[in-house]
Design an enzyme around this catalytic site. Structure first.
Site, PDB file in Angstrom:
ATOM      1  CG  ASP A   1     -24.712   9.069 -22.130  1.00 44.72           C
ATOM      2  OD1 ASP A   1     -24.637   8.858 -20.903  1.00 44.72           O
ATOM      3  OD2 ASP A   1     -24.151   8.359 -22.992  1.00 44.72           O
TER       4      ASP A   1
ATOM      5  CE1 TYR B   1     -16.987   7.717 -18.611  1.00 44.22           C
ATOM      6  CE2 TYR B   1     -19.025   8.306 -17.485  1.00 44.22           C
ATOM      7  CZ  TYR B   1     -17.643   8.263 -17.523  1.00 44.22           C
ATOM      8  OH  TYR B   1     -16.917   8.754 -16.471  1.00 44.22           O
TER       9      TYR B   1
ATOM     10  NE  ARG C   1     -20.926   1.963 -22.257  1.00 44.97           N
ATOM     11  CZ  ARG C   1     -21.349   2.940 -21.461  1.00 44.97           C
ATOM     12  NH1 ARG C   1     -20.853   3.060 -20.239  1.00 44.97           N
ATOM     13  NH2 ARG C   1     -22.256   3.796 -21.873  1.00 44.97           N
TER      14      ARG C   1
ATOM     15  CB  SER D   1     -22.916  11.227 -17.009  1.00 41.63           C
ATOM     16  OG  SER D   1     -22.065  10.102 -17.011  1.00 41.63           O
ATOM     17  CG  ASN D   2     -25.234   5.740 -15.431  1.00 43.94           C
ATOM     18  OD1 ASN D   2     -26.248   6.193 -14.918  1.00 43.94           O
ATOM     19  ND2 ASN D   2     -25.264   4.730 -16.283  1.00 43.94           N
TER      20      ASN D   2
END
Length: 223
Positions: free
Chosen positions: A10, A12, A41, A116-117
């Protein structure tokens, strides 16, 4: 863990410090910078989950902007700082051990990737700004499938690309919901617990809990 063929990270909160944007502006924000950063966040993640459930997709950068706007209003941050904070988010700092550990894993010939997003543009910019562009074999963005983690379509991407088994992937995340998402999918999920947090009750316990990425090195083996 044995017979690992790919190590997937991942981005972040795992490789890159999501609070570093606000921290670099803490003299302007004041003592509330850390609370503000955490709220930003949390709101950002909530928006990804809600948009997935509502089937109202926006890309991660748009979600980041929307969550920043709410957070600035909540914490009464001067709106003149908006562009500065967004620019800093594009060049988040890695955690201190990350470059060294990634280079060591690269030398051991593991296939390395980010899952990742983030949008492809954001992720590529992050990697480049931190001189990591020669490390990763692939950067997988949820934009390829149009839905956020922890949807299984996201975790499918490395499997489809590498044509390997789920249990041949070690997946690392600092986010407990992401560790559970990958683990319930079938990955060997590893929790990077930098802040001594408590793991969520989501029908999965991590294969390994580590304080930072250095702890990964003695615990992972290829064929």
């Amino acid at each position: 863990m044995k017979n690992i063929k790919a190590i997937i990270f991942d981005a972040y909160g795992t490789l890159f410090d999501v609070n570093s944007a606000a921290e670099k502006s803490k003299e302007k924000i004041g003592d509330k910078w850390e609370g503000f950063a955490n709220y930003w966040r949390t709101t950002q993640l909530e928006y990804t989950w809600l948009r997935s459930l509502m089937k109202r997709h926006k890309d991660f950068w748009q979600v980041t902007e929307d969550s920043l706007d709410k957070s600035m209003q909540t914490y009464k941050i001067d709106l003149s700082m908006r562009n500065e904070l967004l620019d800093l988010y594009k060049i988040l700092s890695p955690f201190s051990e990350v470059p060294e550990v990634l280079k060591s894993l690269k030398e051991k010939k593991y296939k390395l990737a980010i899952l990742s997003n983030g949008t492809p543009t954001l992720l590529n910019q992050l990697v480049k700004s931190n001189n990591l562009e020669n490390i990763f074999d692939d950067i997988f963005s949820i934009e390829q499938v149009g839905i956020y983690k922890p949807d299984t379509k996201v975790y499918d991407m490395p499997i489809n690309k590498y044509q390997i088994k789920k249990n041949e992937i070690a997946f690392l995340s600092a986010n407990t919901w992401d560790v559970s998402g990958g683990g319930n999918y079938g990955y060997n999920s590893i929790w990077v617990n930098r802040n001594n947090n408590i793991f969520d009750n989501l029908d999965y316990q991590p294969k390994l809990e580590i304080k930072n990425l250095k702890d990964l090195l003695p615990n992972i083996k290829s064929n």
